[in-house]
Design an enzyme around this catalytic site. Structure first.
Site, short mmCIF file in Angstrom:
data_model
loop_
_atom_site.label_atom_id
_atom_site.label_comp_id
_atom_site.label_asym_id
_atom_site.label_seq_id
_atom_site.Cartn_x
_atom_site.Cartn_y
_atom_site.Cartn_z
N LYS A 1 3.08 2.95 -7.54
CA LYS A 1 3.42 1.65 -6.96
C LYS A 1 4.71 1.77 -6.16
O LYS A 1 5.73 2.23 -6.67
CB LYS A 1 3.61 0.60 -8.05
N ASP B 1 3.33 -3.16 -3.41
CA ASP B 1 3.70 -4.43 -4.05
C ASP B 1 4.73 -5.15 -3.18
O ASP B 1 5.92 -5.08 -3.43
CB ASP B 1 4.27 -4.12 -5.44
N LEU B 2 4.23 -5.85 -2.16
CA LEU B 2 5.14 -6.55 -1.23
C LEU B 2 5.16 -8.05 -1.46
O LEU B 2 5.93 -8.76 -0.83
CB LEU B 2 4.74 -6.24 0.22
N LYS B 3 4.29 -8.57 -2.30
CA LYS B 3 4.26 -10.01 -2.65
C LYS B 3 4.40 -10.89 -1.41
O LYS B 3 5.33 -11.69 -1.29
CB LYS B 3 5.34 -10.32 -3.67
N LEU B 4 3.43 -10.76 -0.50
CA LEU B 4 3.49 -11.48 0.78
C LEU B 4 3.33 -12.99 0.56
O LEU B 4 2.55 -13.44 -0.29
CB LEU B 4 2.39 -10.96 1.71
N ASP C 1 3.57 -16.35 3.39
CA ASP C 1 3.93 -16.94 4.69
C ASP C 1 2.75 -17.78 5.12
O ASP C 1 1.79 -17.95 4.35
CB ASP C 1 4.27 -15.82 5.70
N PRO D 1 -0.80 -18.62 6.81
CA PRO D 1 -1.99 -17.74 6.76
C PRO D 1 -2.05 -16.75 7.92
O PRO D 1 -2.35 -15.56 7.72
CB PRO D 1 -3.16 -18.73 6.80
N THR E 1 7.47 -13.60 -13.50
CA THR E 1 7.87 -13.61 -14.92
C THR E 1 9.35 -13.97 -15.07
O THR E 1 9.80 -14.22 -16.19
CB THR E 1 7.60 -12.24 -15.58
N ARG F 1 5.49 -1.29 -22.51
CA ARG F 1 6.44 -0.37 -23.14
C ARG F 1 5.73 0.41 -24.24
O ARG F 1 5.21 -0.18 -25.17
CB ARG F 1 7.62 -1.13 -23.75
N GLN G 1 12.65 -6.36 -19.66
CA GLN G 1 11.34 -6.93 -20.00
C GLN G 1 11.43 -7.53 -21.40
O GLN G 1 11.82 -6.85 -22.35
CB GLN G 1 10.24 -5.86 -19.97
N GLY H 1 7.10 1.52 -15.29
CA GLY H 1 8.19 2.05 -14.47
C GLY H 1 9.15 2.89 -15.27
O GLY H 1 8.94 4.08 -15.49
N ARG H 2 10.23 2.24 -15.73
CA ARG H 2 11.35 2.97 -16.32
C ARG H 2 11.00 3.87 -17.51
O ARG H 2 11.61 4.95 -17.64
CB ARG H 2 12.47 1.98 -16.68
O1 C5P Z 1 10.43 -0.42 -15.28
P1 C5P Z 1 9.31 -1.35 -15.65
O2 C5P Z 1 8.20 -0.72 -16.44
O3 C5P Z 1 9.81 -2.64 -16.26
O4 C5P Z 1 8.68 -1.70 -14.22
C1 C5P Z 1 7.66 -2.62 -14.06
C2 C5P Z 1 7.32 -2.76 -12.62
O5 C5P Z 1 6.44 -3.87 -12.49
C3 C5P Z 1 8.50 -3.04 -11.71
O6 C5P Z 1 8.18 -2.47 -10.44
C4 C5P Z 1 8.53 -4.53 -11.63
O7 C5P Z 1 9.07 -5.01 -10.43
C5 C5P Z 1 7.05 -4.86 -11.69
N1 C5P Z 1 6.73 -6.20 -12.16
C6 C5P Z 1 7.11 -6.69 -13.38
N2 C5P Z 1 6.74 -7.94 -13.77
C7 C5P Z 1 6.01 -8.67 -12.96
C8 C5P Z 1 5.59 -8.20 -11.72
C9 C5P Z 1 5.97 -6.93 -11.35
O8 C5P Z 1 7.78 -6.02 -14.14
N3 C5P Z 1 5.63 -9.87 -13.37
#
Ligand code: C5P
Length: 229
Positions: free
Chosen positions: A32, A58-61, A63, A65, A118, A179, A188, A208-209
């Site tokens: 991603k 993941d650009l979350k557009l 604007d 249409p 979130t 996690r 989170q 991610g992390r």
């Molecule tokens: O590091 P982590 O596992 O928390 O990363 C989760 C990824 O998902 C990040 O890129 C975060 O921006 C994205 N994300 C999120 N919650 C959302 C939408 C996207 O954590 N509701």
């Protein structure tokens, strides 16, 4: 199935993104890339980072249409597998994005709608004029987006069962906030393990992390992929 894991490459640095994608792509279905990376490096950076891997962009557009349709068309040469838009942009905007994506034919990007970020709680939503709380708004926007042609939704693990009950098996559900047991939560708050989220009905989990901050990111990704296989 390895394919269900999406590794979030949340870095603005191109060499780091390239190294992470090289290490992680063999263990993930997709990587991603988001605004932080794309706004700095653009389409050329996208190609350089992806190195042929499948990408969730993941650009979350959000604007009007016509503009969102144009933005999606501009992304088609990059051939991302998944692209996000905000369901709150309304049915016409979602439909415009879906129609623009369809121009790429069978290899079209799938359009995922984001419902309520979130970072919102009920009080924050009320400040924007939305009464009734987050759960109701998630369902309202999910219904709107799917009816308008979105392929799926980004949702929290705790929304999977309610969305499956409401909309069945067809919508793709892509779930961040994951996690592995024992991993640091970071920012989170309401998380599930990879196994729990897949058992609950996630099509893809976004991690991610716990992967990118691991001493050995490839091993961390492989362990998660194996846990959900
Ligand atoms: O590091 P982590 O596992 O928390 O990363 C989760 C990824 O998902 C990040 O890129 C975060 O921006 C994205 N994300 C999120 N919650 C959302 C939408 C996207 O954590 N509701």
């Amino acid at each position: 199935m390895t394919g269900r894991l999406i590794a979030a490459i949340d870095t603005p640095e191109l060499p780091r993104a390239q190294a992470l994608v090289r290490a992680l792509a063999p263990h993930c279905g997709m990587v991603k890339l988001g605004l932080e990376f794309f706004l700095r490096h653009g389409p050329q950076g996208y190609v350089a980072a992806a190195q042929g891997a499948d990408v969730f962009l993941d650009l979350k557009l959000y604007d009007i249409p016509n503009t969102v349709a144009g933005a999606v068309r501009s992304l088609l040469p990059l051939a991302p597998r998944l692209v996000t838009i905000h369901a709150g942009g309304g049915a016409k905007m979602v439909a415009a994005a879906a129609e623009a994506a369809a121009q790429a034919g069978a290899a079209r990007p799938k359009i995922l709608a984001v419902t309520v970020l979130t970072s919102f709680d009920g009080a924050g939503l009320a400040e924007t004029g939305v009464a009734g709380g987050t759960a109701q708004q998630v369902l309202r926007l999910a219904r709107l987006a799917l009816a308008a042609g979105a392929d799926g939704l980004v949702c929290s693990a705790h929304e999977i069962s309610i969305l499956r009950d409401a909309f069945g098996e067809k919508p793709l559900l892509v779930v961040p906030g994951i996690r592995p047991a024992g991993a640091a939560l970071g920012d989170q708050a309401r998380v599930m393990t990879p196994e729990q989220a897949v058992a609950a009905g996630a099509d893809y989990i976004v991690v991610g992390r716990p992967i990118t901050n691991a001493e050995n990111p490839a091993m961390a990704a492989r362990a998660i992929a194996e846990a959900i296989s």
